[in-house]
Design a protein around this motif. Structure first.
Motif, PDB file in Angstrom:
ATOM      1  N   GLU A  34       0.831  -1.204   0.000  1.00 43.77           N
ATOM      2  CA  GLU A  34       0.000   0.000   0.000  1.00 43.77           C
ATOM      3  C   GLU A  34       0.867   1.256   0.000  1.00 43.77           C
ATOM      4  O   GLU A  34       0.569   2.235  -0.690  1.00 43.77           O
ATOM      5  N   ASP A  35       1.954   1.227   0.774  1.00 42.52           N
ATOM      6  CA  ASP A  35       2.875   2.365   0.803  1.00 42.52           C
ATOM      7  C   ASP A  35       3.460   2.632  -0.579  1.00 42.52           C
ATOM      8  O   ASP A  35       3.603   3.789  -0.997  1.00 42.52           O
ATOM      9  N   LEU A  36       3.813   1.567  -1.275  1.00 44.26           N
ATOM     10  CA  LEU A  36       4.389   1.719  -2.613  1.00 44.26           C
ATOM     11  C   LEU A  36       3.393   2.377  -3.567  1.00 44.26           C
ATOM     12  O   LEU A  36       3.764   3.243  -4.368  1.00 44.26           O
ATOM     13  N   CYS A  37       2.135   1.981  -3.476  1.00 44.32           N
ATOM     14  CA  CYS A  37       1.106   2.559  -4.352  1.00 44.32           C
ATOM     15  C   CYS A  37       0.899   4.041  -4.049  1.00 44.32           C
ATOM     16  O   CYS A  37       0.812   4.868  -4.966  1.00 44.32           O
ATOM     17  N   VAL A  38       0.827   4.374  -2.760  1.00 43.05           N
ATOM     18  CA  VAL A  38       0.642   5.774  -2.366  1.00 43.05           C
ATOM     19  C   VAL A  38       1.833   6.612  -2.817  1.00 43.05           C
ATOM     20  O   VAL A  38       1.679   7.700  -3.387  1.00 43.05           O
ATOM     21  N   LEU A  39       3.034   6.106  -2.582  1.00 46.71           N
ATOM     22  CA  LEU A  39       4.235   6.850  -2.939  1.00 46.71           C
ATOM     23  C   LEU A  39       4.364   7.005  -4.454  1.00 46.71           C
ATOM     24  O   LEU A  39       4.816   8.050  -4.945  1.00 46.71           O
ATOM     25  N   ARG A  55      15.769  18.077  -9.081  1.00 47.39           N
ATOM     26  CA  ARG A  55      15.690  16.941 -10.010  1.00 47.39           C
ATOM     27  C   ARG A  55      16.427  15.731  -9.448  1.00 47.39           C
ATOM     28  O   ARG A  55      15.949  14.599  -9.536  1.00 47.39           O
ATOM     29  N   ASP A  56      17.600  15.970  -8.851  1.00 42.30           N
ATOM     30  CA  ASP A  56      18.386  14.866  -8.298  1.00 42.30           C
ATOM     31  C   ASP A  56      17.653  14.186  -7.138  1.00 42.30           C
ATOM     32  O   ASP A  56      17.658  12.954  -7.022  1.00 42.30           O
ATOM     33  N   LEU A  57      17.048  14.984  -6.279  1.00 43.50           N
ATOM     34  CA  LEU A  57      16.326  14.423  -5.137  1.00 43.50           C
ATOM     35  C   LEU A  57      15.107  13.627  -5.593  1.00 43.50           C
ATOM     36  O   LEU A  57      14.813  12.553  -5.056  1.00 43.50           O
ATOM     37  N   HIS A  58      14.409  14.156  -6.580  1.00 38.07           N
ATOM     38  CA  HIS A  58      13.249  13.419  -7.099  1.00 38.07           C
ATOM     39  C   HIS A  58      13.702  12.110  -7.734  1.00 38.07           C
ATOM     40  O   HIS A  58      13.051  11.063  -7.560  1.00 38.07           O
ATOM     41  N   LEU A 101      11.577  12.826  -1.620  1.00 37.77           N
ATOM     42  CA  LEU A 101      10.473  13.511  -2.290  1.00 37.77           C
ATOM     43  C   LEU A 101      10.121  14.804  -1.556  1.00 37.77           C
ATOM     44  O   LEU A 101       9.910  15.854  -2.186  1.00 37.77           O
ATOM     45  N   ALA A 102      10.060  14.737  -0.228  1.00 38.61           N
ATOM     46  CA  ALA A 102       9.770  15.947   0.553  1.00 38.61           C
ATOM     47  C   ALA A 102      10.869  16.986   0.358  1.00 38.61           C
ATOM     48  O   ALA A 102      10.593  18.193   0.266  1.00 38.61           O
ATOM     49  N   ALA A 103      12.114  16.530   0.281  1.00 37.73           N
ATOM     50  CA  ALA A 103      13.227  17.453   0.068  1.00 37.73           C
ATOM     51  C   ALA A 103      13.155  18.085  -1.318  1.00 37.73           C
ATOM     52  O   ALA A 103      13.448  19.276  -1.493  1.00 37.73           O
ATOM     53  N   ALA A 104      12.768  17.302  -2.329  1.00 35.83           N
ATOM     54  CA  ALA A 104      12.626  17.838  -3.684  1.00 35.83           C
ATOM     55  C   ALA A 104      11.545  18.911  -3.725  1.00 35.83           C
ATOM     56  O   ALA A 104      11.712  19.971  -4.353  1.00 35.83           O
ATOM     57  N   GLY A 127       4.997  11.243   5.364  1.00 33.89           N
ATOM     58  CA  GLY A 127       6.322  11.740   5.037  1.00 33.89           C
ATOM     59  C   GLY A 127       7.179  11.910   6.275  1.00 33.89           C
ATOM     60  O   GLY A 127       6.823  11.464   7.371  1.00 33.89           O
ATOM     61  N   PRO A 128       8.337  12.564   6.116  1.00 30.64           N
ATOM     62  CA  PRO A 128       9.257  12.700   7.245  1.00 30.64           C
ATOM     63  C   PRO A 128       8.690  13.563   8.362  1.00 30.64           C
ATOM     64  O   PRO A 128       7.900  14.483   8.124  1.00 30.64           O
ATOM     65  N   ALA A 129       9.106  13.242   9.580  1.00 30.94           N
ATOM     66  CA  ALA A 129       8.683  14.019  10.743  1.00 30.94           C
ATOM     67  C   ALA A 129       9.369  15.382  10.729  1.00 30.94           C
ATOM     68  O   ALA A 129      10.472  15.537  10.201  1.00 30.94           O
TER      69      ALA A 129
END
Length: 212
Positions: A34-39, A55-58, A101-104, A127-129
């Motif tokens: 489920e996590d994979l689908c959401v992400l 772009r690199d972070l993504h 992803l959050a960093a991007a 996502g990250p805390a």
């Protein structure tokens, strides 16, 4: 040996442990699917005009997602320590993918990247805390946990965090009550590992809403 132990069939303890390992593996694998689908959906909603670090972070998030997917899809046998280890590693890769992803997104918006790579305690899909709060499960002691900004706001306003529930053979259960898959079998639930020092005014959870 106690009188009760003498009445139990030989191998009873190993059978119970095996059942716990199997259930932890099954539930964890389903949750990671489920996590994979959401992400994947979140990755498709990429920031516009990605350049440089963004772009690199993504790209890092996409790569970590792909590696996690391969590990989850290949981990099918709870008896095999390598399969259990693969599932454990997939969880770490999912955390790293969410952070990247959050960093991007932060780079694209001109904000600071998240400092914490650990996921939101209440639901890793958030996502990250970004902060820590004092929180207590129903009937339990208060703990300091890392959480996303949205859940921290909910708690500060006296409402419940968006807690993830996972379906097991016993119904819907808060994810933190579940044993975790490891190469050695399974580890105790996360909530048992937390600091139990009580605060002055604990908050509580009664009816968490998020489901998996």
């Amino acid at each position: 040996m106690s009188a009760v132990s003498k009445l139990l069939p030989r191998g009873w303890g190993r059978a119970r442990k095996g059942a716990r390992v199997a259930e932890a593996f099954r539930v964890t694998r389903r949750a990671y699917h489920e996590d994979l689908c959401v992400l994947e959906r979140q990755l498709q909603d990429a920031p516009e005009r990605m350049r440089g670090a963004c772009r690199d972070l993504h790209g890092q998030a996409v790569s970590d997602h792909a590696l996690a997917a391969a590990l989850v899809h290949g981990a099918t046998d709870h008896h095999d320590p390598e399969h259990r280890e693969a599932l454990e590693r997939a969880g770490h890769l999912l955390d790293e993918a969410r952070w990247a992803l959050a960093a991007a997104r932060a780079e694209a918006a001109g904000r600071r990247r998240p400092e914490d790579h650990a996921p939101c305690f209440f639901n890793a899909q958030h996502g990250p805390a970004s902060t820590t709060v004092r929180w207590a499960p129903p009937g339990g002691a208060c703990h300091e946990v890392s959480t996303c900004a949205a859940d921290a706001t909910r708690i500060s306003q006296g409402t419940e965090p968006d807690l993830r529930l996972v379906h097991t053979g016993e119904g819907w259960v808060p994810w933190y009550q579940l044993p975790r898959t490891t190469a050695d079998g399974c580890a105790p639930p996360v909530v048992e590992q937390l600091d139990t020092e009580p605060p002055a005014a604990p908050s509580s959870l009664e009816e968490p809403s998020g489901r998996s």
